[in-house]
Design a protein around this motif. Sequence first.
Motif, PDB file in Angstrom:
ATOM      1  N   ALA A 173       0.876  -1.168   0.000  1.00 32.60           N
ATOM      2  CA  ALA A 173       0.000   0.000   0.000  1.00 32.60           C
ATOM      3  C   ALA A 173       0.916   1.220   0.000  1.00 32.60           C
ATOM      4  O   ALA A 173       1.978   1.209   0.627  1.00 32.60           O
ATOM      5  N   VAL A 174       0.510   2.250  -0.729  1.00 29.87           N
ATOM      6  CA  VAL A 174       1.304   3.471  -0.805  1.00 29.87           C
ATOM      7  C   VAL A 174       0.424   4.677  -0.483  1.00 29.87           C
ATOM      8  O   VAL A 174      -0.777   4.671  -0.751  1.00 29.87           O
ATOM      9  N   LEU A 175       1.041   5.679   0.087  1.00 26.64           N
ATOM     10  CA  LEU A 175       0.344   6.920   0.373  1.00 26.64           C
ATOM     11  C   LEU A 175       0.511   7.827  -0.837  1.00 26.64           C
ATOM     12  O   LEU A 175       1.619   8.233  -1.176  1.00 26.64           O
ATOM     13  N   GLN A 176      -0.608   8.094  -1.518  1.00 30.07           N
ATOM     14  CA  GLN A 176      -0.583   8.941  -2.707  1.00 30.07           C
ATOM     15  C   GLN A 176      -1.722   9.943  -2.590  1.00 30.07           C
ATOM     16  O   GLN A 176      -2.878   9.535  -2.354  1.00 30.07           O
ATOM     17  N   ASP A 177      -1.438  11.197  -2.739  1.00 32.24           N
ATOM     18  CA  ASP A 177      -2.449  12.253  -2.636  1.00 32.24           C
ATOM     19  C   ASP A 177      -3.209  12.159  -1.311  1.00 32.24           C
ATOM     20  O   ASP A 177      -4.439  12.262  -1.276  1.00 32.24           O
ATOM     21  N   ASP A 178      -2.471  11.920  -0.217  1.00 34.96           N
ATOM     22  CA  ASP A 178      -3.028  11.835   1.138  1.00 34.96           C
ATOM     23  C   ASP A 178      -4.031  10.692   1.324  1.00 34.96           C
ATOM     24  O   ASP A 178      -4.871  10.740   2.219  1.00 34.96           O
TER      25      ASP A 178
END
Length: 177
Positions: free
Chosen positions: A146-151
């Motif tokens: 999982a990645v944090l993208q655009d909050d």
Amino acid sequence: MVRIRRPRTVAWAAAAVLVLTPLAAGCGDNGDDEPEATATPTATAATPTASPTGEQPSDPEAARAEVEENWTLFFAPDTPTDERVAVLEDGEDLRPVLTVLAADPNAGNTSADVTDVTFTSAAEATVTYDLKSGDTVLLPDSTGTAVLQDDTWKVSKKTLCGLAEQSTAGATALPGC
């Protein structure tokens, strides 16, 4: 314990879930050649696990809850394409894959149960999950990212491509993955 009689059944089920061959060209990577979807046993944890580097999101409990919620939403059979796009890294780029997925009747019972989330940095986590069709576990103890993208915590495109590669067992080259 459920016993699966034919390994190809698992591969086909995973392929149907991910709508692989003709649309996999939309999958991208970040330059890392390691496969992202593997069936590696991992201990189940009820609380966020400390990252190897010590870096975690500012609120690990909230981040873990969002990872679990979005991962479950992404793999739920009744999730509309627009919602999947919103919880997939670079989801708009992969919309064609997700649109076909939504129309695939074989994906109708597929889901994922998250069993662990381990933060590897403040913006990335390893997710351990069971990929299921109905009540049958197709891929137990699988791992993805999982990645944090655009909050927003999102299923990584690398995870989607890794599952695609695993389900075709290397028989089909997946450009971009």
